[in-house]
Design a protein around this motif. Sequence first.
Motif, PDB file in Angstrom:
ATOM      1  N   SER A 180       0.833  -1.205   0.000  1.00  0.00           N
ATOM      2  CA  SER A 180       0.000   0.000   0.000  1.00  0.00           C
ATOM      3  C   SER A 180       0.863   1.250   0.000  1.00  0.00           C
ATOM      4  CB  SER A 180      -0.919   0.002   1.230  1.00  0.00           C
ATOM      5  OG  SER A 180      -0.166  -0.063   2.430  1.00  0.00           O
ATOM      6  N   GLU A 181       2.122   1.097   0.434  1.00  0.00           N
ATOM      7  CA  GLU A 181       3.077   2.198   0.450  1.00  0.00           C
ATOM      8  C   GLU A 181       4.380   1.725  -0.173  1.00  0.00           C
ATOM      9  OE1 GLU A 181       2.438   5.228   1.375  1.00  0.00           O
ATOM     10  OE2 GLU A 181       0.428   4.830   2.184  1.00  0.00           O
ATOM     11  N   PRO A 182       5.042   2.560  -0.974  1.00  0.00           N
ATOM     12  CA  PRO A 182       6.316   2.150  -1.556  1.00  0.00           C
ATOM     13  C   PRO A 182       7.382   1.921  -0.480  1.00  0.00           C
ATOM     14  CG  PRO A 182       5.429   4.072  -2.696  1.00  0.00           C
ATOM     15  CD  PRO A 182       4.610   3.893  -1.457  1.00  0.00           C
ATOM     16  N   LEU A 183       8.148   0.875  -0.655  1.00  0.00           N
ATOM     17  CA  LEU A 183       9.290   0.620   0.228  1.00  0.00           C
ATOM     18  C   LEU A 183      10.324   1.718   0.063  1.00  0.00           C
ATOM     19  CD1 LEU A 183      10.864  -1.505   2.056  1.00  0.00           C
ATOM     20  CD2 LEU A 183      11.929  -2.242  -0.094  1.00  0.00           C
ATOM     21  N   THR A 184      10.967   2.095   1.153  1.00  0.00           N
ATOM     22  CA  THR A 184      12.108   3.010   1.086  1.00  0.00           C
ATOM     23  C   THR A 184      13.290   2.365   1.798  1.00  0.00           C
ATOM     24  OG1 THR A 184      11.714   4.189   3.165  1.00  0.00           O
ATOM     25  CG2 THR A 184      10.496   4.957   1.212  1.00  0.00           C
ATOM     26  N   MET A 185      14.477   2.847   1.494  1.00  0.00           N
ATOM     27  CA  MET A 185      15.664   2.319   2.157  1.00  0.00           C
ATOM     28  C   MET A 185      15.659   2.638   3.646  1.00  0.00           C
ATOM     29  SD  MET A 185      17.411   0.365   0.246  1.00  0.00           S
ATOM     30  CE  MET A 185      18.785   0.166   1.394  1.00  0.00           C
ATOM     31  N   ASP A 186      14.915   3.650   4.059  1.00  0.00           N
ATOM     32  CA  ASP A 186      14.852   3.962   5.486  1.00  0.00           C
ATOM     33  C   ASP A 186      14.319   2.778   6.287  1.00  0.00           C
ATOM     34  OD1 ASP A 186      15.889   6.499   5.224  1.00  0.00           O
ATOM     35  OD2 ASP A 186      13.944   7.496   5.144  1.00  0.00           O
ATOM     36  N   THR A 187      13.414   2.000   5.687  1.00  0.00           N
ATOM     37  CA  THR A 187      12.897   0.818   6.373  1.00  0.00           C
ATOM     38  C   THR A 187      13.988  -0.221   6.543  1.00  0.00           C
ATOM     39  OG1 THR A 187      10.709   1.227   5.428  1.00  0.00           O
ATOM     40  CG2 THR A 187      11.109  -0.969   6.317  1.00  0.00           C
ATOM     41  N   VAL A 188      14.811  -0.414   5.510  1.00  0.00           N
ATOM     42  CA  VAL A 188      15.932  -1.349   5.603  1.00  0.00           C
ATOM     43  C   VAL A 188      16.949  -0.845   6.622  1.00  0.00           C
ATOM     44  CG1 VAL A 188      17.800  -2.475   4.330  1.00  0.00           C
ATOM     45  CG2 VAL A 188      15.575  -2.102   3.225  1.00  0.00           C
ATOM     46  N   TYR A 189      17.237   0.446   6.593  1.00  0.00           N
ATOM     47  CA  TYR A 189      18.165   1.004   7.572  1.00  0.00           C
ATOM     48  C   TYR A 189      17.622   0.812   8.988  1.00  0.00           C
ATOM     49  CZ  TYR A 189      20.072   3.442   3.456  1.00  0.00           C
ATOM     50  OH  TYR A 189      20.609   3.738   2.225  1.00  0.00           O
ATOM     51  N   GLY A 190      16.302   0.923   9.142  1.00  0.00           N
ATOM     52  CA  GLY A 190      15.697   0.698  10.448  1.00  0.00           C
ATOM     53  C   GLY A 190      15.914  -0.722  10.935  1.00  0.00           C
ATOM     54  N   GLU A 191      15.868  -1.687  10.022  1.00  0.00           N
ATOM     55  CA  GLU A 191      16.136  -3.078  10.391  1.00  0.00           C
ATOM     56  C   GLU A 191      17.564  -3.248  10.887  1.00  0.00           C
ATOM     57  OE1 GLU A 191      16.218  -7.554   8.366  1.00  0.00           O
ATOM     58  OE2 GLU A 191      15.463  -5.846   7.218  1.00  0.00           O
ATOM     59  N   VAL A 192      18.501  -2.621  10.210  1.00  0.00           N
ATOM     60  CA  VAL A 192      19.899  -2.690  10.643  1.00  0.00           C
ATOM     61  C   VAL A 192      20.027  -2.152  12.065  1.00  0.00           C
ATOM     62  CG1 VAL A 192      22.231  -1.796  10.249  1.00  0.00           C
ATOM     63  CG2 VAL A 192      20.815  -2.506   8.298  1.00  0.00           C
ATOM     64  N   ARG A 193      19.390  -1.029  12.317  1.00  0.00           N
ATOM     65  CA  ARG A 193      19.495  -0.413  13.644  1.00  0.00           C
ATOM     66  C   ARG A 193      18.783  -1.258  14.705  1.00  0.00           C
ATOM     67  NH1 ARG A 193      18.814   4.775  10.629  1.00  0.00           N
ATOM     68  NH2 ARG A 193      20.830   5.842  10.707  1.00  0.00           N
ATOM     69  N   ASP A 194      17.642  -1.881  14.339  1.00  0.00           N
ATOM     70  CA  ASP A 194      16.951  -2.768  15.279  1.00  0.00           C
ATOM     71  C   ASP A 194      17.869  -3.909  15.721  1.00  0.00           C
ATOM     72  OD1 ASP A 194      14.554  -1.386  15.231  1.00  0.00           O
ATOM     73  OD2 ASP A 194      13.524  -2.808  13.910  1.00  0.00           O
ATOM     74  N   VAL A 201      25.276  -3.594  19.563  1.00  0.00           N
ATOM     75  CA  VAL A 201      26.362  -3.135  18.686  1.00  0.00           C
ATOM     76  C   VAL A 201      25.877  -1.911  17.900  1.00  0.00           C
ATOM     77  CG1 VAL A 201      27.604  -5.334  18.505  1.00  0.00           C
ATOM     78  CG2 VAL A 201      25.704  -4.858  16.934  1.00  0.00           C
ATOM     79  N   GLU A 202      25.301  -0.952  18.621  1.00  0.00           N
ATOM     80  CA  GLU A 202      24.692   0.198  17.952  1.00  0.00           C
ATOM     81  C   GLU A 202      25.674   0.981  17.092  1.00  0.00           C
ATOM     82  OE1 GLU A 202      24.098  -0.602  21.116  1.00  0.00           O
ATOM     83  OE2 GLU A 202      22.126   0.072  21.784  1.00  0.00           O
ATOM     84  N   GLN A 203      26.907   1.126  17.548  1.00  0.00           N
ATOM     85  CA  GLN A 203      27.867   1.893  16.753  1.00  0.00           C
ATOM     86  C   GLN A 203      28.128   1.215  15.414  1.00  0.00           C
ATOM     87  OE1 GLN A 203      31.490   3.041  18.755  1.00  0.00           O
ATOM     88  NE2 GLN A 203      32.500   3.630  16.839  1.00  0.00           N
ATOM     89  N   ARG A 204      28.227  -0.109  15.430  1.00  0.00           N
ATOM     90  CA  ARG A 204      28.417  -0.831  14.167  1.00  0.00           C
ATOM     91  C   ARG A 204      27.209  -0.615  13.245  1.00  0.00           C
ATOM     92  NH1 ARG A 204      30.184  -6.824  16.330  1.00  0.00           N
ATOM     93  NH2 ARG A 204      31.705  -6.141  17.884  1.00  0.00           N
ATOM     94  N   GLY A 205      26.027  -0.599  13.840  1.00  0.00           N
ATOM     95  CA  GLY A 205      24.833  -0.372  13.036  1.00  0.00           C
ATOM     96  C   GLY A 205      24.836   0.997  12.396  1.00  0.00           C
ATOM     97  N   ASP A 206      25.195   2.026  13.168  1.00  0.00           N
ATOM     98  CA  ASP A 206      25.247   3.380  12.620  1.00  0.00           C
ATOM     99  C   ASP A 206      26.283   3.481  11.504  1.00  0.00           C
ATOM    100  OD1 ASP A 206      23.312   4.201  14.398  1.00  0.00           O
ATOM    101  OD2 ASP A 206      24.726   5.060  15.841  1.00  0.00           O
ATOM    102  N   GLU A 207      27.421   2.815  11.691  1.00  0.00           N
ATOM    103  CA  GLU A 207      28.476   2.855  10.672  1.00  0.00           C
ATOM    104  C   GLU A 207      28.033   2.142   9.402  1.00  0.00           C
ATOM    105  OE1 GLU A 207      31.732   1.100  12.746  1.00  0.00           O
ATOM    106  OE2 GLU A 207      32.248   2.959  13.831  1.00  0.00           O
ATOM    107  N   LEU A 208      27.328   1.020   9.550  1.00  0.00           N
ATOM    108  CA  LEU A 208      26.856   0.286   8.376  1.00  0.00           C
ATOM    109  C   LEU A 208      25.830   1.114   7.606  1.00  0.00           C
ATOM    110  CD1 LEU A 208      26.637  -2.201   6.584  1.00  0.00           C
ATOM    111  CD2 LEU A 208      25.092  -3.236   8.286  1.00  0.00           C
ATOM    112  N   VAL A 209      24.897   1.735   8.319  1.00  0.00           N
ATOM    113  CA  VAL A 209      23.894   2.571   7.659  1.00  0.00           C
ATOM    114  C   VAL A 209      24.559   3.743   6.945  1.00  0.00           C
ATOM    115  CG1 VAL A 209      21.975   4.164   8.057  1.00  0.00           C
ATOM    116  CG2 VAL A 209      21.984   1.917   9.158  1.00  0.00           C
ATOM    117  N   ALA A 210      25.524   4.379   7.597  1.00  0.00           N
ATOM    118  CA  ALA A 210      26.217   5.509   6.974  1.00  0.00           C
ATOM    119  C   ALA A 210      26.923   5.080   5.697  1.00  0.00           C
ATOM    120  CB  ALA A 210      27.215   6.118   7.959  1.00  0.00           C
TER     121      ALA A 210
END
Length: 356
Positions: A180-194, A201-210
Amino acid sequence: MPAARPAGSRRFLRSFHSRFPLLLSGALLASGCGSGATATDSAAPAEAAGYPRTVSDCGQKVEVTAPPRRAVSLNQGTTEIMLSLGLADRMAGTATWTDPVMKGLEKANAGVPRLADDMPSFETVLDVEPDFVAASFASTLGPGGVATRERFTELGVPAYLSPSDCAGKDNSGDGDGVRSEPLTMDTVYGEVRDLARLFDVEQRGDELVADLKTRVEKATSGVDASGVTLMYWFANSTSPYMAGCCGAPGVMTRELGAKNAMDDTREEWPQVGWETVADRDPDVLVIGDLTRRSQTAETAAKKIEFLESDPVTKNMTAVRKKRYVLLSGQAMNPTIRTVEGVEKVAAALRAYGLTK
């Protein structure tokens, strides 16, 4: 799962259920919140600093009482996120692969047991005594899949489902879902952070998203593919699965300013006839190059052989001009490898002289 299980399997499930609090307690002591502390023989409950931790996921809350130490990833997408976060030593198994592991992760992946190339049984997963499971698709953690999330939760095993397969998406039908809504990369980035949060390992998550964001920006810099039509073929030469408007291929298309020739459907991967494909005559065909063996024409070579020999498809513009882009199946799914798809499609459009 079959209604009747071998007696040994029933005994294992009872044993697993009775032991699980002790397993969690041992994991808490062993993890030391990533400090390298060793387990002790104490039976007293321990609490990891900063835990329990909870994330909201697909309408449910997933809580872990310590950083997982024996995680099982049931799909390649979640596997590659975990490996990219440096969690190989905390993984008890992986399953359901369509492609070779992402480049750069080969060594880490080699040290993690592969429970099955395809979907494993519930008992196979429980045999490795997981303290956390994750999956990329609702079909994996649902009826007809490995088991429902509720089934894992009954045994004290937190179960995480990729939000990219449920946010703005209805999976209640027989196909691969409708968005119903187009997928965006922000959703994938949210999974990485989750996952980074749950594993501490939040710092690793932030580095991967960046890093992923930087790659997208670099790949799309100066690219204007407006007026170019794309079509994405995942699998099956009899009744092909072609991408609808709004999944991972939609991310690639929008990032490049192009048009998906199948953007009039919100189905994730509708099956269509070849006459429909030929009528829409895209400028470029993006082709899944899969290593699994569950559909006809899985590899790119087989797909191209079909396209160039079939009387309905051989006169299509993309086929005559051999404008193909070969992607892994994972790059065509909503995962961190969607970024790889953006890069490869952008590079191909430049090489074909189709960007402004």
